[in-house]
Scaffold this motif. Structure first.
Motif, PDB file in Angstrom:
ATOM      1  N   LYS A 186       0.854  -1.190   0.000  1.00 48.54           N
ATOM      2  CA  LYS A 186       0.000   0.000   0.000  1.00 48.54           C
ATOM      3  C   LYS A 186       0.892   1.244   0.000  1.00 48.54           C
ATOM      4  O   LYS A 186       2.007   1.223   0.527  1.00 48.54           O
ATOM      5  N   LYS A 193       4.553   0.551 -10.287  1.00 42.74           N
ATOM      6  CA  LYS A 193       3.422   0.217  -9.415  1.00 42.74           C
ATOM      7  C   LYS A 193       2.445   1.399  -9.354  1.00 42.74           C
ATOM      8  O   LYS A 193       1.227   1.226  -9.519  1.00 42.74           O
ATOM      9  N   VAL A 194       2.960   2.583  -9.132  1.00 40.11           N
ATOM     10  CA  VAL A 194       2.122   3.785  -9.036  1.00 40.11           C
ATOM     11  C   VAL A 194       1.382   4.037 -10.345  1.00 40.11           C
ATOM     12  O   VAL A 194       0.178   4.345 -10.360  1.00 40.11           O
ATOM     13  N   SER A 196       0.621   1.823 -12.610  1.00 41.68           N
ATOM     14  CA  SER A 196      -0.383   0.767 -12.776  1.00 41.68           C
ATOM     15  C   SER A 196      -1.621   1.069 -11.949  1.00 41.68           C
ATOM     16  O   SER A 196      -2.756   0.833 -12.391  1.00 41.68           O
ATOM     17  N   GLU A 197      -1.429   1.604 -10.746  1.00 38.83           N
ATOM     18  CA  GLU A 197      -2.564   1.998  -9.910  1.00 38.83           C
ATOM     19  C   GLU A 197      -3.382   3.094 -10.593  1.00 38.83           C
ATOM     20  O   GLU A 197      -4.616   3.062 -10.583  1.00 38.83           O
ATOM     21  N   CYS A 200      -5.483   1.781 -13.280  1.00 43.21           N
ATOM     22  CA  CYS A 200      -6.637   1.032 -12.757  1.00 43.21           C
ATOM     23  C   CYS A 200      -7.636   1.944 -12.039  1.00 43.21           C
ATOM     24  O   CYS A 200      -8.624   1.455 -11.470  1.00 43.21           O
ATOM     25  N   LYS A 202      -7.053   3.741  -9.374  1.00 41.98           N
ATOM     26  CA  LYS A 202      -6.853   3.763  -7.922  1.00 41.98           C
ATOM     27  C   LYS A 202      -6.125   5.019  -7.453  1.00 41.98           C
ATOM     28  O   LYS A 202      -6.047   5.285  -6.259  1.00 41.98           O
ATOM     29  N   ARG A 203      -5.575   5.751  -8.392  1.00 40.97           N
ATOM     30  CA  ARG A 203      -4.919   7.038  -8.113  1.00 40.97           C
ATOM     31  C   ARG A 203      -5.442   8.065  -9.102  1.00 40.97           C
ATOM     32  O   ARG A 203      -5.703   7.737 -10.259  1.00 40.97           O
ATOM     33  N   TYR A 318       0.609  -4.253 -14.477  1.00 43.41           N
ATOM     34  CA  TYR A 318      -0.742  -3.745 -14.675  1.00 43.41           C
ATOM     35  C   TYR A 318      -1.784  -4.861 -14.510  1.00 43.41           C
ATOM     36  O   TYR A 318      -2.804  -4.673 -13.856  1.00 43.41           O
ATOM     37  N   GLU A 321      -2.149  -5.576 -10.937  1.00 44.73           N
ATOM     38  CA  GLU A 321      -2.858  -4.497 -10.229  1.00 44.73           C
ATOM     39  C   GLU A 321      -4.350  -4.602 -10.431  1.00 44.73           C
ATOM     40  O   GLU A 321      -5.138  -4.315  -9.515  1.00 44.73           O
TER      41      GLU A 321
END
Length: 325
Positions: A186, A193-194, A196-197, A200, A202-203, A318, A321
């Motif tokens: 998290k 990672k960021v 990919s978020e 999706c 998520k960010r 991705y 994620e």
């Protein structure tokens, strides 16, 4: 072999534990689950919940399972946090390795593979690739804590006969190609990672920290290695020690880098999502360029990476994620 993997419930540790088991080793995972995840522990691995700074517990575990080698991952690893909380990093990372070394000496375990970092090099002022003998000048307590840990292990060889391989990671990314494991952290700070978020949903956006670096497009350049290629290197490091290899330090990367903008554009391409990107000031402790000279590890381990492809790295990250809630 019977191998203790400290921090084996973490991102790289869990992938390595799986690779060790695939190679026929018996794996005992030792993790306090402070940043790791019990669901990341591979089926068939033994699990002991404990803190790597607990020397007495380590001694008990090393004896109980007749451990023959240790792979040490357990560490804090967020660069900005290390600048804000340096004592936490020296106390956890460096003192953790000291406790582990003491436990190994007490139980006659003489083979250690250590998870180190390219952060020991600081800002790469050399032309071209960074070789293992490049000057060490960490820009943050995270890098310093790892460099101190390397020194502890190096100093244990002559008096105790403990041989070690220190693997200096560059930027580790991606997820298992079979889709079974990936980065669960998290509030991650790693770019792929960021991104990919963000892809999706998520960010809200992805930040580019600094666009005025002396690089082709002004953004930081990094050498990204797929997590399963890195896991394979740990298995090879263990084999190297088994075959009598001397204590050594190896860079773990592919030998070429990509800029922040190139990575973001690749994640956009593989995901088909045009997420928002915001340019922000540089972060303290960030180097302009970190790209590995990996010729030493390629030669010593006869290693050829299997996943040296930025699109593959970004796609696996991705796809993983998307699976995470």
């Amino acid at each position: 072999m019977k191998v203790l993997v400290t921090g084996g419930a973490g991102y790289i540790g869990s992938h390595t534990a799986q690779a060790l088991m695939n190679a026929g080793h018996q794996v005992i995972i030792f993790d306090n689950i402070s940043t790791g995840f019990s669901e990341a522990i591979p089926m068939g691995a033994e699990f002991v919940q404990g803190d790597v700074r607990n020397r007495d517990l380590l001694v008990d575990v090393l004896k109980k399972y007749s451990v023959e080698a240790v792979i040490q991952f357990a560490a804090k690893l967020i660069v900005p946090e290390s600048i804000e909380k340096p004592i936490d990093y020296y106390e956890n990372n460096t003192m953790g390795v000291l406790a582990l070394a003491q436990a190994c000496v007490e139980t006659n375990v003489k083979k250690v593979v250590f998870s180190s970092t390219a952060a020991v090099y600081g800002d790469a002022t050399v032309d071209g690739l960074i070789a293992e003998e490049a000057p060490k000048a960490p820009l943050n307590p995270y890098g310093s804590s790892k460099l101190m840990s390397e020194q502890i292990l190096r100093d244990c060889e002559a008096p105790y006969g403990m041989r070690s391989v220190c693997l200096r990671y560059f930027n580790v990314a991606g997820a298992a190609e079979n889709g079974q494991n990936g980065q669960r952290t998290k509030n991650a700070t790693h770019l792929i990672k960021v991104s990919s978020e963000a892809a999706c949903g998520k960010r809200a956006s992805v930040g580019i920290f600094g666009t005025d670096y002396p690089t082709p497009d002004g953004t930081g350049v990094r050498d990204y290695i797929h997590v399963e290629d890195l896991a394979d290197l740990h298995v090879l490091a263990l084999q190297y020690l088994n075959e009598g290899g001397k204590s050594e330090i190896f860079n773990c990367g592919y030998g070429h880098g990509f800029s922040v903008k190139e990575v973001i554009n690749t994640v956009k391409k593989v995901s088909g999502v045009d997420f928002k990107v915001e340019e922000q000031p540089r972060r303290a402790g960030d180097a302009a360029t970190l790209v590995a000279d990996s010729s030493k590890v390629r030669k010593a381990f006869n290693w050829t990476p299997k996943r040296d492809n930025l699109e593959l790295i970004c796609r696996t990250a991705y796809e993983w994620e998307k699976k995470l809630s």
